[in-house]
Design an enzyme around this catalytic site. Structure first.
Site, PDB file in Angstrom:
ATOM      1  N   TYR A  32       0.848  -1.207   0.000  1.00 28.43           N
ATOM      2  CA  TYR A  32       0.000   0.000   0.000  1.00 28.43           C
ATOM      3  C   TYR A  32       0.883   1.256   0.000  1.00 28.43           C
ATOM      4  O   TYR A  32       0.674   2.185  -0.784  1.00 28.43           O
ATOM      5  CB  TYR A  32      -0.881  -0.049   1.245  1.00 28.43           C
ATOM      6  CG  TYR A  32      -1.700   1.192   1.547  1.00 28.43           C
ATOM      7  CD1 TYR A  32      -2.904   1.436   0.894  1.00 28.43           C
ATOM      8  CD2 TYR A  32      -1.285   2.104   2.532  1.00 28.43           C
ATOM      9  CE1 TYR A  32      -3.673   2.562   1.205  1.00 28.43           C
ATOM     10  CE2 TYR A  32      -2.048   3.225   2.839  1.00 28.43           C
ATOM     11  CZ  TYR A  32      -3.230   3.453   2.180  1.00 28.43           C
ATOM     12  OH  TYR A  32      -3.989   4.554   2.483  1.00 28.43           O
TER      13      TYR A  32
ATOM     14  N   LYS B 145       1.139   4.442  -2.686  1.00 28.78           N
ATOM     15  CA  LYS B 145       0.886   5.837  -2.309  1.00 28.78           C
ATOM     16  C   LYS B 145       2.117   6.698  -2.610  1.00 28.78           C
ATOM     17  O   LYS B 145       1.985   7.868  -2.995  1.00 28.78           O
ATOM     18  CB  LYS B 145       0.518   5.934  -0.830  1.00 28.78           C
ATOM     19  CG  LYS B 145      -0.849   5.334  -0.487  1.00 28.78           C
ATOM     20  CD  LYS B 145      -1.995   6.054  -1.180  1.00 28.78           C
ATOM     21  CE  LYS B 145      -3.349   5.708  -0.579  1.00 28.78           C
ATOM     22  NZ  LYS B 145      -4.476   6.244  -1.372  1.00 28.78           N
TER      23      LYS B 145
END
Ligand SMILES: NC(=O)c1ccc[n+]([C@@H]2O[C@H](COP(=O)([O-])OP(=O)(O)OC[C@H]3O[C@@H](n4cnc5c(N)ncnc54)[C@H](OP(=O)(O)O)[C@@H]3O)[C@@H](O)[C@H]2O)c1
Length: 248
Positions: free
Chosen positions: A152, A156
């Site tokens: 994740y 990002k």
């Protein structure tokens, strides 16, 4: 002269942060367009926003993993929005992503590829029009990869870098690009996690911060709660030989 109503598009209109942001804009008199994979969930949020703020709210189908649909999605909107806010994202499961390539790919694509390419399409239209604001909701998780959520976090990080490059390129055109790193937010995404109160924002705080940055001429990169900027500066400065030994 009568001023025409401005339009906000929220990519990820079923999200808690997206709903709160849409409400803030609707309260200021904006027309709102929400995207949803699940039309019924999108409609529920649209009806809620319309009822609370008396705004005109419509729902538009979008799957951020379906890159081939992006141009026709943008062309099919009733109007080219003044501001686009992307809150699309999926936290995923780090442990699962370590062995399940499909899951890892979905997390990477939902947090980076989809939001970046979508905002990229709007960037071209806004640059041609020479106006507009693009807001990308990224994460402090992208400031430095950590063992507990680097799939994740790296997505990002990619999104944050994309937004930075877009902002740098579009600065002379009058198009604004804003990066939002909310820190922890009490939403559906974090409902299973115990969150520290001082570092945890409500979705409405994020909506207010986005509105202030985008429409009130605030900063280009915002951390919603102040302490996060300090926390992430310290984390970013830790030497690798120390950082790699921490369980973060
Ligand atoms: N909550 C936090 O602590 C926190 C912290 C930092 C950053 N963020 C970021 O803030 C954003 C909003 O998160 P949230 O907390 O409001 O969580 P959320 O309610 O789970 O929102 C996630 C949104 O992304 C949408 N989405 C996911 N995959 C998609 C896809 N393939 N196509 C289209 N839409 C897709 C979801 O749609 P569906 O309803 O269809 O699933 C939902 O609208 C995310 O980008 C998240 O990474 C959250």
């Amino acid at each position: 002269m009568m001023q025409t109503r401005k339009t906000l598009l929220v990519l990820g209109g079923t999200s808690d942060i997206g709903r709160a942001t849409a409400l803030r804009y609707a309260a200021a008199g904006w027309r709102v367009l929400l995207t949803a994979r699940d039309a019924e969930a999108g409609r529920r949020n649209a009806d809620d926003i319309a009822a609370r703020a008396g705004a005109e709210v419509s729902v538009h189908a979008l799957d951020a993993l379906n890159t081939g649909s992006f141009l026709s999605f943008v062309d099919g909107l009733p109007v080219l929005p003044d501001t686009v806010v992307s809150v699309v994202g999926e936290l995923g499961d780090q442990a699962r992503a370590e062995g399940d390539l499909e899951h890892a790919a979905r997390v990477l694509r939902a947090n980076f590829e989809g939001p970046a390419l979508l905002l990229g399409v709007f960037a071209e239209r806004f640059a041609a029009r020479r106006s507009g604001t693009l807001v990308g909701v990224s994460s402090v998780a992208g400031d430095r990869g950590r063992g507990s959520n680097y799939v994740y976090g790296s997505a990002k990080a990619g999104f944050t870098a994309f937004l930075s490059g877009l902002r740098n390129r579009l600065a002379p055109t009058g198009v604004r690009v804003i990066t939002v790193k909310p820190g922890f937010v009490r939403t559906r995404m974090t409902s299973a996690i115990k969150l520290p109160p001082l570092l945890t924002a409500e979705p409405s705080e994020v909506g207010t911060a986005i509105y202030a940055a985008a429409e009130g001429g605030g900063g280009d990169v915002i951390y919603v709660r102040g302490p996060w900027r300090i926390v992430m500066t310290v984390i970013s400065l830790l030497p690798e030989r120390v950082f790699k030994r921490l369980r973060l």
